[in-house]
Write an enzyme that holds these catalytic residues in place. Sequence first.
Site, PDB file in Angstrom:
ATOM      1  CE  LYS A   1      97.454 -49.796  -9.086  1.00  0.00           C
ATOM      2  NZ  LYS A   1      96.733 -48.781  -8.306  1.00  0.00           N
TER       3      LYS A   1
ATOM      4  CG  ASP B   1     105.266 -30.149  -3.963  1.00  0.00           C
ATOM      5  OD1 ASP B   1     105.637 -30.027  -5.145  1.00  0.00           O
ATOM      6  OD2 ASP B   1     104.286 -30.832  -3.630  1.00  0.00           O
TER       7      ASP B   1
END
Length: 382
Positions: free
Chosen positions: A93, A216
Amino acid sequence: MSFATQSFQGDKNKNLSLIDKMAEHEQVVFCNDPSTNLKAIIAIHSTKLGPAIGGCRMQPYEDFDAALEDALRLSKGMSYKCAASDVDFGGGKAVIIGDPQTDKTPELFRAFGQYVESLHGRFYTGTDMGTTLEDFVHAMKETNHIVGLPEEYGGGGDSSIPTSEGVIYGIKATIRMLFDHEDLQPVTYAIQGLGKVGFKVAVRLLEEGATIYVSDIVENNIERLQEHAMTTSGTLEIVDSNEIYRQPADIFIPCALGGIINDTTIEQFQFKAIAGSANNQLLKEEHGVELAKRDILYAPDYIINSGGLIQVTDELYGTNKKRVLAKTKEIYNTMIEVYKTAEMNQVSTVEAANQFCEKLMAAREKRNSFYTRTISPKWSIR
């Protein structure tokens, strides 16, 4: 390659725990380029199964410790995700410390690309939270170890397509365990987040005739879904973001933020199962145990959302959408195995998934121990 900024100093106890976590990793690279103001961390958890792979995110982290914690946690998770996805890569990462709205420059990403290149193929990366393809077009001028590219750059295109397909396969496996069938229509769903993946999952469920509750924070996403719902046989209910956890749905599908399964939200759940694409859904691993105690079936996120990883790793062998979708279909079988193992051993699905991946990693490590696996990129724009 080190930071010299005093504001990145943390408390002693936290540093000690971070040192312990760093000891689990093969390599942690601190990237510091004053000329471009690049401050970044590349964490390579493991290359035992192949080169490390993981996205690069850019955030205005509170301090260096927070950035390092994020890189270490996510890179370790990628090792498990790669094992579960049956791809020949290990976990890595990258994080860049900075505000993606104000701190980005082409020069910064070229400098980052130079650090990636200095690892000589041990680490592949691409877009993640706060970064875009345009950023990596600049990085690609310095390194070929970039994945997740659009088709015009030789990549597989929109990775949300296999990701959403994988989520649907994971949901079908979950329905199989709950109701002994795989029909999407009679089951009800609560979907949090209508981004690229969440929207596609919502559309598929509406087209199957299911009832879905959605939330949302982006009004345009809601409006787009409402328009689409009018062309389907499904039922759409819009709910407030804070109310999504209380909906009387069978399956909760988190497709937005991480850490949303915690002490506060668990108390509100009426769901029979949780199966969504969001990364790091559990605030702590113990919350997976708590879900098991409450008989809420949990699909470990790093398995159910692995369709995108399958596609970006497949790019390096030459793009083949049929091959990607065939491999994504295996998410169903992996989820069934994890669910049955958890049931048989009376452990949480998180524990069962981790054990499943650790077994796979040990077996593959033994098989691969006699040679070093490398990948040769099929493109070069430098």
